[in-house]
Design an enzyme around this catalytic site. Structure first.
Site, PDB file in Angstrom:
ATOM      1  N   HIS A 197      -0.467  -0.225   9.505  1.00 15.18           N
ATOM      2  CA  HIS A 197       0.902  -0.646   9.779  1.00 15.18           C
ATOM      3  C   HIS A 197       1.687   0.381  10.574  1.00 15.18           C
ATOM      4  O   HIS A 197       2.322   0.065  11.581  1.00 15.18           O
ATOM      5  CB  HIS A 197       1.637  -0.942   8.475  1.00 15.18           C
TER       6      HIS A 197
ATOM      7  N   HIS B 168      -0.262 -10.129   1.874  1.00 15.32           N
ATOM      8  CA  HIS B 168       0.446  -9.195   2.751  1.00 15.32           C
ATOM      9  C   HIS B 168      -0.251  -7.848   2.789  1.00 15.32           C
ATOM     10  O   HIS B 168      -0.230  -7.098   1.814  1.00 15.32           O
ATOM     11  CB  HIS B 168       1.878  -9.024   2.234  1.00 15.32           C
TER      12      HIS B 168
END
Length: 261
Positions: free
Chosen positions: A63, A21
């Site tokens: 992100h 991740h």
């Protein structure tokens, strides 16, 4: 590696991929080459990463829409050109011990381009999340240029961000709305006969409800669609989910989940 869709572990119903991740983000700055390098050393089978555009239209791996959470600067990424990123310290904020130490601060960790990651790790499958609808054409171009189409699966919360990828040779995950549609269909026993996507990447829970239930996972698998779950950082949860038929674990700690599998 010549990776056809049938050999991509992200799309393989029989595989149990450990998916890093944002890289091994529990031990290195998220979405950086340092985190992806560590993930490989820890045995990750694939990467999950996030993509946004710079002001000059370059897909980079980040992100948030802003840079202050992870770097030594502040502001919107969309206001910065690629050249502006070369001096930004993307390891500045990372601390593995709650702020006592900052082992990557002042080093050479930068916000990478999507091209940097694809070229740096040419054998790794990628679950690529588009954070912006506007990024799809630029991402498409990079995937074609880098001959990375077959090892990448495109995901997004926004269905509109997946529009150009819904035709072969591309493979996509379900959007947030599509996950909700299938979840409700399973709940009311009205499962469709086919799906417009190739995998589901879902949270462990949403609004207090478990998402990858045994019936949800079984329905998806029956339609040829593996389910990957995020973010799984403990062995007990991983074993429970694998017991339900879940395929991949999206984790900040690939070594931990690798030892569990």
């Amino acid at each position: 590696m010549d990776m056809g869709a049938e050999s991509n572990p992200l799309l393989d119903l029989s595989a149990r991929p450990v998916i890093a991740h944002r890289g091994a983000s529990g031990a290195a700055p998220e979405n950086t080459l340092a985190a992806f390098e560590l993930a490989v050393r820890q045995g990750a089978d694939a990467f999950e990463l996030d993509v946004r555009l710079t002001a000059d239209g370059v897909p980079v791996v980040l992100h948030d829409p802003t840079i202050q959470r992870t770097t030594d600067r502040a502001g919107l990424l969309a206001a910065l050109r690629l050249a502006d990123l070369k001096d930004i310290d993307a390891g500045f904020r990372f601390s593995p011990d709650g702020g006592r130490t900052f082992p990557f601060r002042g080093g050479d960790v930068r916000i990478p381009t999507l091209t940097d990651v694809l070229r740096g790790f040419p054998d790794l499958p990628v679950l690529l999340e588009l954070k912006e609808v506007a990024a799809q054409q630029a991402v498409r171009q990079v995937l074609l240029e880098e001959k990375a189409v077959e090892r990448c699966v495109l995901a997004s919360e926004h269905l509109a961000a997946l529009k150009v990828f819904r035709e072969p040779p591309f493979a996509t995950a379900a959007s947030a709305a599509e996950i909700g549609v299938l979840y409700r269909a399973v709940l009311f026993r009205r499962v469709p006969s086919s799906l417009p996507y190739r995998l589901l990447s879902v949270p462990v829970r949403h609004r207090g409800l478990p998402v990858p239930t045994r019936s949800f996972v079984a329905a998806a698998r029956g339609l040829g669609c593996p389910v990957h779950v995020w973010t799984v950082n403990d062995a007990v949860t991983a074993r429970t989910l694998w017991g339900r038929g879940v395929a991949g674990m999206v984790t900040n700690f690939p070594a931990l989940i690798r030892s569990t599998s």
